[in-house]
Design a protein around this motif. Structure first.
Motif, PDB file in Angstrom:
ATOM      1  N   ARG A 126      34.771  75.598  35.895  1.00 19.32           N
ATOM      2  CA  ARG A 126      34.353  74.479  36.740  1.00 19.32           C
ATOM      3  C   ARG A 126      32.836  74.497  36.953  1.00 19.32           C
ATOM      4  O   ARG A 126      32.300  73.621  37.602  1.00 19.32           O
ATOM      5  N   ARG A 127      32.166  75.513  36.418  1.00 22.02           N
ATOM      6  CA  ARG A 127      30.739  75.696  36.682  1.00 22.02           C
ATOM      7  C   ARG A 127      29.913  74.527  36.136  1.00 22.02           C
ATOM      8  O   ARG A 127      30.090  74.123  34.992  1.00 22.02           O
ATOM      9  N   LYS A 128      29.020  74.028  36.966  1.00 15.97           N
ATOM     10  CA  LYS A 128      28.164  72.916  36.549  1.00 15.97           C
ATOM     11  C   LYS A 128      27.030  73.442  35.664  1.00 15.97           C
ATOM     12  O   LYS A 128      26.390  74.444  35.994  1.00 15.97           O
ATOM     13  N   THR A 129      26.794  72.775  34.542  1.00 18.00           N
ATOM     14  CA  THR A 129      25.738  73.204  33.621  1.00 18.00           C
ATOM     15  C   THR A 129      24.401  72.604  34.037  1.00 18.00           C
ATOM     16  O   THR A 129      24.322  71.414  34.375  1.00 18.00           O
ATOM     17  N   SER A 130      23.343  73.404  34.003  1.00 21.60           N
ATOM     18  CA  SER A 130      22.012  72.920  34.371  1.00 21.60           C
ATOM     19  C   SER A 130      21.470  71.993  33.293  1.00 21.60           C
ATOM     20  O   SER A 130      22.004  71.912  32.182  1.00 21.60           O
ATOM     21  N   GLU A 131      20.379  71.310  33.616  1.00 17.76           N
ATOM     22  CA  GLU A 131      19.739  70.409  32.656  1.00 17.76           C
ATOM     23  C   GLU A 131      19.296  71.174  31.416  1.00 17.76           C
ATOM     24  O   GLU A 131      19.511  70.725  30.282  1.00 17.76           O
ATOM     25  N   TYR A 132      18.717  72.368  31.641  1.00 14.47           N
ATOM     26  CA  TYR A 132      18.292  73.219  30.524  1.00 14.47           C
ATOM     27  C   TYR A 132      19.501  73.618  29.677  1.00 14.47           C
ATOM     28  O   TYR A 132      19.446  73.623  28.451  1.00 14.47           O
ATOM     29  N   GLY A 133      20.602  73.949  30.344  1.00 22.06           N
ATOM     30  CA  GLY A 133      21.819  74.351  29.633  1.00 22.06           C
ATOM     31  C   GLY A 133      22.364  73.254  28.738  1.00 22.06           C
ATOM     32  O   GLY A 133      22.812  73.512  27.616  1.00 22.06           O
ATOM     33  N   GLN A 180      20.580  70.798  27.394  1.00 20.37           N
ATOM     34  CA  GLN A 180      19.636  70.638  26.282  1.00 20.37           C
ATOM     35  C   GLN A 180      19.816  71.752  25.250  1.00 20.37           C
ATOM     36  O   GLN A 180      19.822  71.500  24.040  1.00 20.37           O
ATOM     37  N   LEU A 181      19.958  72.986  25.732  1.00 21.87           N
ATOM     38  CA  LEU A 181      20.131  74.130  24.842  1.00 21.87           C
ATOM     39  C   LEU A 181      21.423  73.992  24.029  1.00 21.87           C
ATOM     40  O   LEU A 181      21.444  74.268  22.829  1.00 21.87           O
ATOM     41  N   LYS A 182      22.482  73.552  24.679  1.00 22.86           N
ATOM     42  CA  LYS A 182      23.769  73.391  24.003  1.00 22.86           C
ATOM     43  C   LYS A 182      23.672  72.372  22.873  1.00 22.86           C
ATOM     44  O   LYS A 182      24.223  72.558  21.794  1.00 22.86           O
ATOM     45  N   GLU A 183      22.909  71.301  23.113  1.00 24.09           N
ATOM     46  CA  GLU A 183      22.758  70.267  22.081  1.00 24.09           C
ATOM     47  C   GLU A 183      21.973  70.793  20.882  1.00 24.09           C
ATOM     48  O   GLU A 183      22.295  70.510  19.734  1.00 24.09           O
ATOM     49  N   LYS A 184      20.943  71.597  21.170  1.00 21.90           N
ATOM     50  CA  LYS A 184      20.169  72.201  20.076  1.00 21.90           C
ATOM     51  C   LYS A 184      21.043  73.168  19.277  1.00 21.90           C
ATOM     52  O   LYS A 184      21.033  73.158  18.041  1.00 21.90           O
ATOM     53  N   GLN A 185      21.819  73.988  19.976  1.00 18.28           N
ATOM     54  CA  GLN A 185      22.696  74.941  19.305  1.00 18.28           C
ATOM     55  C   GLN A 185      23.729  74.213  18.442  1.00 18.28           C
ATOM     56  O   GLN A 185      24.040  74.647  17.336  1.00 18.28           O
ATOM     57  N   LYS A 186      24.233  73.102  18.949  1.00 14.92           N
ATOM     58  CA  LYS A 186      25.219  72.325  18.193  1.00 14.92           C
ATOM     59  C   LYS A 186      24.617  71.806  16.884  1.00 14.92           C
ATOM     60  O   LYS A 186      25.239  71.883  15.829  1.00 14.92           O
ATOM     61  N   ALA A 187      23.381  71.302  16.961  1.00 13.94           N
ATOM     62  CA  ALA A 187      22.698  70.803  15.761  1.00 13.94           C
ATOM     63  C   ALA A 187      22.456  71.934  14.761  1.00 13.94           C
ATOM     64  O   ALA A 187      22.656  71.779  13.556  1.00 13.94           O
ATOM     65  N   LYS A 188      22.047  73.107  15.273  1.00 15.29           N
ATOM     66  CA  LYS A 188      21.787  74.262  14.403  1.00 15.29           C
ATOM     67  C   LYS A 188      23.051  74.710  13.676  1.00 15.29           C
ATOM     68  O   LYS A 188      23.044  74.934  12.468  1.00 15.29           O
ATOM     69  N   TYR A 189      24.142  74.819  14.405  1.00 19.88           N
ATOM     70  CA  TYR A 189      25.400  75.255  13.790  1.00 19.88           C
ATOM     71  C   TYR A 189      25.947  74.196  12.834  1.00 19.88           C
ATOM     72  O   TYR A 189      26.490  74.515  11.778  1.00 19.88           O
ATOM     73  N   THR A 190      25.799  72.931  13.199  1.00 18.16           N
ATOM     74  CA  THR A 190      26.302  71.843  12.344  1.00 18.16           C
ATOM     75  C   THR A 190      25.646  71.874  10.978  1.00 18.16           C
ATOM     76  O   THR A 190      26.317  71.775   9.943  1.00 18.16           O
ATOM     77  N   TYR A 191      24.320  72.023  10.957  1.00 15.42           N
ATOM     78  CA  TYR A 191      23.584  71.987   9.692  1.00 15.42           C
ATOM     79  C   TYR A 191      23.349  73.376   9.088  1.00 15.42           C
ATOM     80  O   TYR A 191      22.779  73.494   8.000  1.00 15.42           O
ATOM     81  N   GLY A 192      23.769  74.430   9.782  1.00 15.88           N
ATOM     82  CA  GLY A 192      23.688  75.779   9.225  1.00 15.88           C
ATOM     83  C   GLY A 192      22.304  76.389   9.199  1.00 15.88           C
ATOM     84  O   GLY A 192      21.952  77.112   8.260  1.00 15.88           O
ATOM     85  N   LEU A 193      21.494  76.124  10.232  1.00 10.98           N
ATOM     86  CA  LEU A 193      20.141  76.680  10.299  1.00 10.98           C
ATOM     87  C   LEU A 193      20.040  77.716  11.408  1.00 10.98           C
ATOM     88  O   LEU A 193      20.756  77.641  12.403  1.00 10.98           O
ATOM     89  N   LEU A 194      19.136  78.669  11.235  1.00 10.75           N
ATOM     90  CA  LEU A 194      18.817  79.612  12.296  1.00 10.75           C
ATOM     91  C   LEU A 194      17.583  79.101  13.050  1.00 10.75           C
ATOM     92  O   LEU A 194      16.946  78.129  12.647  1.00 10.75           O
ATOM     93  N   GLU A 195      17.241  79.781  14.150  1.00 11.86           N
ATOM     94  CA  GLU A 195      16.241  79.257  15.074  1.00 11.86           C
ATOM     95  C   GLU A 195      14.876  78.981  14.437  1.00 11.86           C
ATOM     96  O   GLU A 195      14.295  77.918  14.628  1.00 11.86           O
ATOM     97  N   LYS A 196      14.348  79.942  13.672  1.00  9.10           N
ATOM     98  CA  LYS A 196      13.003  79.781  13.119  1.00  9.10           C
ATOM     99  C   LYS A 196      12.936  78.578  12.178  1.00  9.10           C
ATOM    100  O   LYS A 196      11.995  77.776  12.235  1.00  9.10           O
ATOM    101  N   GLN A 197      13.938  78.439  11.334  1.00 12.64           N
ATOM    102  CA  GLN A 197      13.979  77.328  10.398  1.00 12.64           C
ATOM    103  C   GLN A 197      14.091  75.992  11.137  1.00 12.64           C
ATOM    104  O   GLN A 197      13.432  75.005  10.791  1.00 12.64           O
ATOM    105  N   PHE A 198      14.934  75.970  12.162  1.00 15.71           N
ATOM    106  CA  PHE A 198      15.132  74.749  12.937  1.00 15.71           C
ATOM    107  C   PHE A 198      13.855  74.369  13.680  1.00 15.71           C
ATOM    108  O   PHE A 198      13.465  73.202  13.719  1.00 15.71           O
TER     109      PHE A 198
END
Length: 201
Positions: free
Chosen positions: A41-48, A50-68
């Motif tokens: 039930r925990r509410k996610t912060s604004e940063y959380g 945003q971070l989740k959306e970035k992680q989703k894009a990275k996993y979807t396209y198969g990139l690691l952080e530096k490349q992304f």
């Protein structure tokens, strides 16, 4: 090149959608992993968020952080809306186009085909999955690889190649990359503005 090779269903459950394609395990358990995954039930912060959306894009396209991050910087320097340019650049990657053309069933499989020298660009073998395609380049299957079971099965089971930025020729097993796609033509469920906001902090 390092890449994520862990359990894919766990990642899909984390984001609440089958980002790696059809997944029977995800259909049975489509809530977050962990002991309390179904009752959080925990509410996610604004940063959380945003971070989740970035992680989703990275996993979807198969990139690691530096490349992304490097790709984001390139998009930020380019003309146009940064988030839309970022998704466009991700779609221009060779491994993604191989996947979109139906030559491989997943982006991970497409990356492997490229790395193992089964894919050509304008008739020349290219084994770099992150290779960025330009308008009117031809992506094809190497002559010796056209009978590979992975490729024939994927082409037989793939849906109609109906992306406006790609043209497929079933006779030669090749496709033409016409141009970088517009945002409305990219089917991925990603809110790119959240990624821009995260990197702009």
């Amino acid at each position: 090149m390092a890449r994520y090779i862990g359990p894919k269903t766990r990642i899909a459950r984390k984001f609440g959608e089958a980002i790696y394609g059809s997944d029977k395990s995800f259909e049975r358990k489509n809530y977050p992993p962990g002991q309390h995954g179904n009752n959080r039930r925990r509410k996610t912060s604004e940063y959380g968020v945003q971070l989740k959306e970035k992680q989703k894009a990275k996993y979807t396209y198969g990139l690691l952080e530096k490349q992304f991050r490097n790709l984001f910087e390139k998009a930020n320097r380019s003309k146009g809306i940064t988030g839309e340019v970022l998704l466009g650049l991700l779609e221009c990657r060779l491994d993604n186009v191989v996947y979109r053309l139906g030559i491989a069933p997943t982006r991970a499989a497409a990356r492997q085909l490229v790395s193992h020298k089964h894919i050509t660009v304008d008739g020349k073998i290219v084994n770099i999955p992150s290779y960025t395609l330009k308008g009117d380049q031809i992506v094809g299957v190497r002559e010796k690889s056209k009978s590979l079971e992975t490729i024939t099965e994927s082409l037989a089971s793939s849906s109609v190649h109906n992306f406006s930025w790609l043209e497929w020729d079933s006779d030669s097993l090749s496709g033409k990359f016409l141009n970088m796609p517009a945002r409305e033509d990219i089917p991925e469920n990603i809110t790119e503005q959240l990624i821009v906001e995260l990197y702009s902090k």
